[in-house]
Design an enzyme around this catalytic site. Sequence first.
Site, PDB file in Angstrom:
ATOM      1  N   SER A 106       0.773  -1.300  -0.042  1.00  0.00           N
ATOM      2  CA  SER A 106      -0.014  -0.157   0.172  1.00  0.00           C
ATOM      3  C   SER A 106       0.696   1.293   0.070  1.00  0.00           C
ATOM      4  O   SER A 106       0.580   2.431  -0.175  1.00  0.00           O
ATOM      5  CB  SER A 106      -0.823  -0.096   1.376  1.00  0.00           C
ATOM      6  OG  SER A 106      -2.120  -1.011   0.967  1.00  0.00           O
ATOM      7  N   VAL A 142       1.273  -3.720   4.138  1.00  0.00           N
ATOM      8  CA  VAL A 142       1.283  -4.857   4.700  1.00  0.00           C
ATOM      9  C   VAL A 142       2.478  -5.667   4.330  1.00  0.00           C
ATOM     10  O   VAL A 142       2.359  -6.702   4.981  1.00  0.00           O
ATOM     11  CB  VAL A 142      -0.101  -5.392   4.604  1.00  0.00           C
ATOM     12  CG1 VAL A 142      -1.191  -4.910   5.082  1.00  0.00           C
ATOM     13  CG2 VAL A 142      -0.361  -5.980   2.918  1.00  0.00           C
ATOM     14  N   LYS A 191       0.615   3.492  -2.839  1.00  0.00           N
ATOM     15  CA  LYS A 191      -0.600   4.278  -3.170  1.00  0.00           C
ATOM     16  C   LYS A 191      -0.170   5.741  -3.234  1.00  0.00           C
ATOM     17  O   LYS A 191      -1.080   6.545  -3.587  1.00  0.00           O
ATOM     18  CB  LYS A 191      -1.688   4.091  -2.039  1.00  0.00           C
ATOM     19  CG  LYS A 191      -2.467   2.697  -1.885  1.00  0.00           C
ATOM     20  CD  LYS A 191      -3.139   2.138  -0.835  1.00  0.00           C
ATOM     21  CE  LYS A 191      -3.785   0.799  -0.803  1.00  0.00           C
ATOM     22  NZ  LYS A 191      -4.388   0.437   0.271  1.00  0.00           N
TER      23      LYS A 191
END
Length: 309
Positions: free
Chosen positions: A64, A261, A67
């Site tokens: 992530s 993660v 992002k």
Amino acid sequence: MTDLQAIVEEIHASLSPRRGEGRVADYIPQLAHVDPQKFGMAVVTVDGETYLVGDAQEAFSIQSISKVFTLTLALGKHGEGIWKRVGREPSGSAFNSIVQLEQEAGIPRNPFINAGAIAITDLVLAGHTPKEAIGEVVRFLRYLADEEDIIVDQAVARSEQATGFRNFALANFMRSFGKLDHAAELVLGVYFHQCALAMSCRQLARAGLFLANSGTNPLTGHRVVSHLRARRINALMLTCGHYDGSGDFAYRVGLPGKSGVGGGILAVAPGKASVAVWSPGLNENGNSLLGSLALEMLAARTGWSVFGA
């Protein structure tokens, strides 16, 4: 003069006995194989100095953290119009929750929860095939880090594709509200590959350095975004970058940050440095347990904080 090398070495030594704590993200099968003992840290300052410790040169799945960079790309392509598709508020919910999405008519709360990132990826995909969009993301990271060996870990991408049922549900749910322009499988093909980017702490810290230097990469002199846009991306990282643990991270660390993660965290000390840490064991909010502690210790020892010296 702060001795950053001594500080990062002291932090690494202090936390090393706790390596292996937390839980590796085994719901993505390929990530379940990552050695939970890994622990690295990189600090790259705006004046070009680099400080490394532990496994800072080993590539890992940034997940992530990607992002931040797809948000930057989407803002470059579509400008402030992206905020018609995604909000800017902390979610207070799990990163892959569908409940809030239903209540808010398919508009994700922010670009860093999974639904919001999928909406952003849909915007990055505009005018491209999925393969072209993936190539654009990879080239952007190579440009930011000024290194050509950043790649997508295809095994991780396949693993996510095979098990990403909840992400398919989120995408189709948004599609049902007319909030995705492309078919869910096309958007998620790009999304899974961007999350599977493999980078080291050193590369990641270099890639994020433009956010510490008012939108300009000080190592190359390239302006990536405007000063205002860099400030706003940092604001979103501070308020939304750690899912429902964002408030606690802001309280303890006081720096904009984005977790993944895969166990990585990218943190930004505006005007000072970009920092990347990696330790695969996650806390209850899905953020790196040791990585969060390391950044808290770094902020305490350097005095870096957006809330005052």
